[in-house]
Design a protein around this motif. Structure first.
Motif, mmCIF file in Angstrom:
data_model
loop_
_atom_site.group_PDB
_atom_site.id
_atom_site.type_symbol
_atom_site.label_atom_id
_atom_site.label_comp_id
_atom_site.label_asym_id
_atom_site.label_seq_id
_atom_site.Cartn_x
_atom_site.Cartn_y
_atom_site.Cartn_z
ATOM 1 N N LEU A 265 0.480 8.179 8.592
ATOM 2 C CA LEU A 265 0.824 8.060 7.347
ATOM 3 C C LEU A 265 1.975 7.627 7.022
ATOM 4 N N ARG B 242 3.133 3.934 8.722
ATOM 5 C CA ARG B 242 2.374 2.764 8.049
ATOM 6 C C ARG B 242 3.179 2.412 6.656
ATOM 7 N N ALA B 243 3.421 3.555 6.278
ATOM 8 C CA ALA B 243 4.004 3.509 4.808
ATOM 9 C C ALA B 243 5.387 2.672 4.789
ATOM 10 N N TRP C 74 -2.383 4.104 -1.981
ATOM 11 C CA TRP C 74 -3.023 5.178 -1.011
ATOM 12 C C TRP C 74 -2.464 6.477 -1.373
ATOM 13 N N ARG C 75 -1.223 6.401 -2.395
ATOM 14 C CA ARG C 75 -0.392 7.778 -2.554
ATOM 15 C C ARG C 75 -1.514 8.472 -3.457
ATOM 16 N N LEU D 60 -4.912 9.811 -1.985
ATOM 17 C CA LEU D 60 -4.756 10.998 -1.356
ATOM 18 C C LEU D 60 -4.721 12.230 -2.167
ATOM 19 N N ALA E 252 5.907 13.560 4.915
ATOM 20 C CA ALA E 252 5.907 12.077 5.317
ATOM 21 C C ALA E 252 7.344 11.174 4.880
#
Length: 356
Positions: free
Chosen positions: A235, A238-239, A310-311, A314, A327
């Motif tokens: 995570l 890739r972020a 995506w944040r 999640l 992260a």
């Protein structure tokens, strides 16, 4: 009028960023006026001092462009094209807002400079400011206004170019060019020596690191995901790779500033420190460092808000906020692990080139 309405209706965070741009413009404008006053008092070497003063101008313009790009009012929205507010017009509005902030800072710089010289009313600080700023010499008003207009004009033009519609490039495309320019910078410093050779070499190195910055940030993301990564490292990595095109140039500029500061300290210990801006050299270095750090922070916040959803996804499925904070910590650690040795290595190579 549109730019003023957008500025008035912005959130406090956006207004604070614009005030930061105005403060940076004020500091840069003050330095430019100091260079002008020094040129009137001592014409020898004035062109070299002016060239060194362009470094704060460049980082201030970079900060202004980053703040304009992070402004939510400059992002295209559905339905605005029908109202005549397409990307081009929003870019022009952002350029006007940037120019207003920079003009405000330049006006403050002029007022403070004239006050310290005693040109407005009295001599503050028992005349110490007047002696530092060469108050015994007349200040050419036309030249002063021309120099003060440099930051607003450059920032506005750069904002229009940065906000124009274009396809984002892959982070790795600038890495070879960046390495090449940095190597050219070392060569120029080695053969050009101190003075203009050092300025030209450091400028090439800084541009090279800015071009290589996205590739470095992408490599940092790959470093996080190396050797059997778990979900958290995947995570974070890739972020960071997704944010690399946005934070990369600011990261490279910050590395070049850190390398320049380390080089200055190394040369000072060897008795060969060059102070191109006289007594305001270290305030100028501080201004450049603060602008570079603020640009990187603004770019990171912009990438976080304008990135994929995506944040939110999640958080919607019940992922704890601690995971996102961890992260973020991994990303910051990876960037530090890559950039600190890089800055130290560039500083060592620069010191060796200048002490030949």
């Amino acid at each position: 009028m549109l730019a003023l309405r957008l500025a008035r209706g912005s959130r406090p965070v956006v207004q604070a960023r614009r005030l930061l741009v105005a403060a940076a413009s004020a500091g840069t404008g003050f330095l430019l006026l100091y260079v002008l006053a020094s040129a009137v008092d001592r014409p020898a070497g004035s062109f070299q001092r002016l060239l060194w003063a362009l470094v704060p101008v460049a980082v201030t313009v970079h900060l202004a462009v980053t703040v304009a790009r992070a402004d939510p009012a400059t992002r295209p929205r559905e339905g605005l094209d029908a109202a005549g507010l397409g990307p081009v017009r929003l870019g022009l509005a952002a350029a006007i807002s940037t120019a207003v902030a920079c003009v405000l800072g330049s006006a403050v710089a002029l007022a403070v400079f004239l006050h310290l010289r005693g040109d407005l009313a009295g001599l503050p600080f028992d005349g110490a400011g007047s002696r530092l700023l060469h108050g015994d010499q007349p200040l050419p008003l036309a030249s002063a206004l021309t120099l003060l207009a440099l930051v607003p004009l450059a920032a506005s033009a750069a904002t229009v170019l940065a906000l124009r519609p274009h396809r984002p490039l892959a982070p790795q495309t600038g890495l070879p060019w960046g390495i090449t320019l940095a190597a050219c910078g070392f060569a120029v410093e080695a053969f050009g020596g101190r003075g203009l050779g050092m300025l030209a070499g450091w400028s090439l190195t800084a541009v090279g690191l800015a071009l290589a910055g996205p590739g470095l940030a992408y490599a940092s993301g790959s470093l996080i995901q190396a050797v059997r990564p778990g979900g958290l490292r995947l995570l974070a990595g890739r972020a960071l790779q997704e944010q690399a095109p946005r934070i990369g140039p600011a990261l490279g500029v910050l590395c070049s500033v850190a390398a320049g500061a380390l080089t200055a300290f190394a040369l000072r210990d060897r008795g060969g420190l060059h102070v191109p801006l006289g007594q305001l050299t270290w305030p100028a270095v501080t201004l450049v460092a603060l602008c570079a750090a603020a640009t990187l922070l603004t770019s990171a916040v912009e990438g976080r808000r304008s990135g994929p959803s995506w944040r939110e996804a999640l958080l919607d499925v019940g992922a704890p906020a601690k995971v996102l904070r961890t992260a973020a910590g991994l990303r910051a650690t990876a960037l530090v692990a890559v950039c600190v040795p890089l800055s130290f290595g560039v500083a060592q190579l620069t010191s060796l080139a200048l002490t030949r």
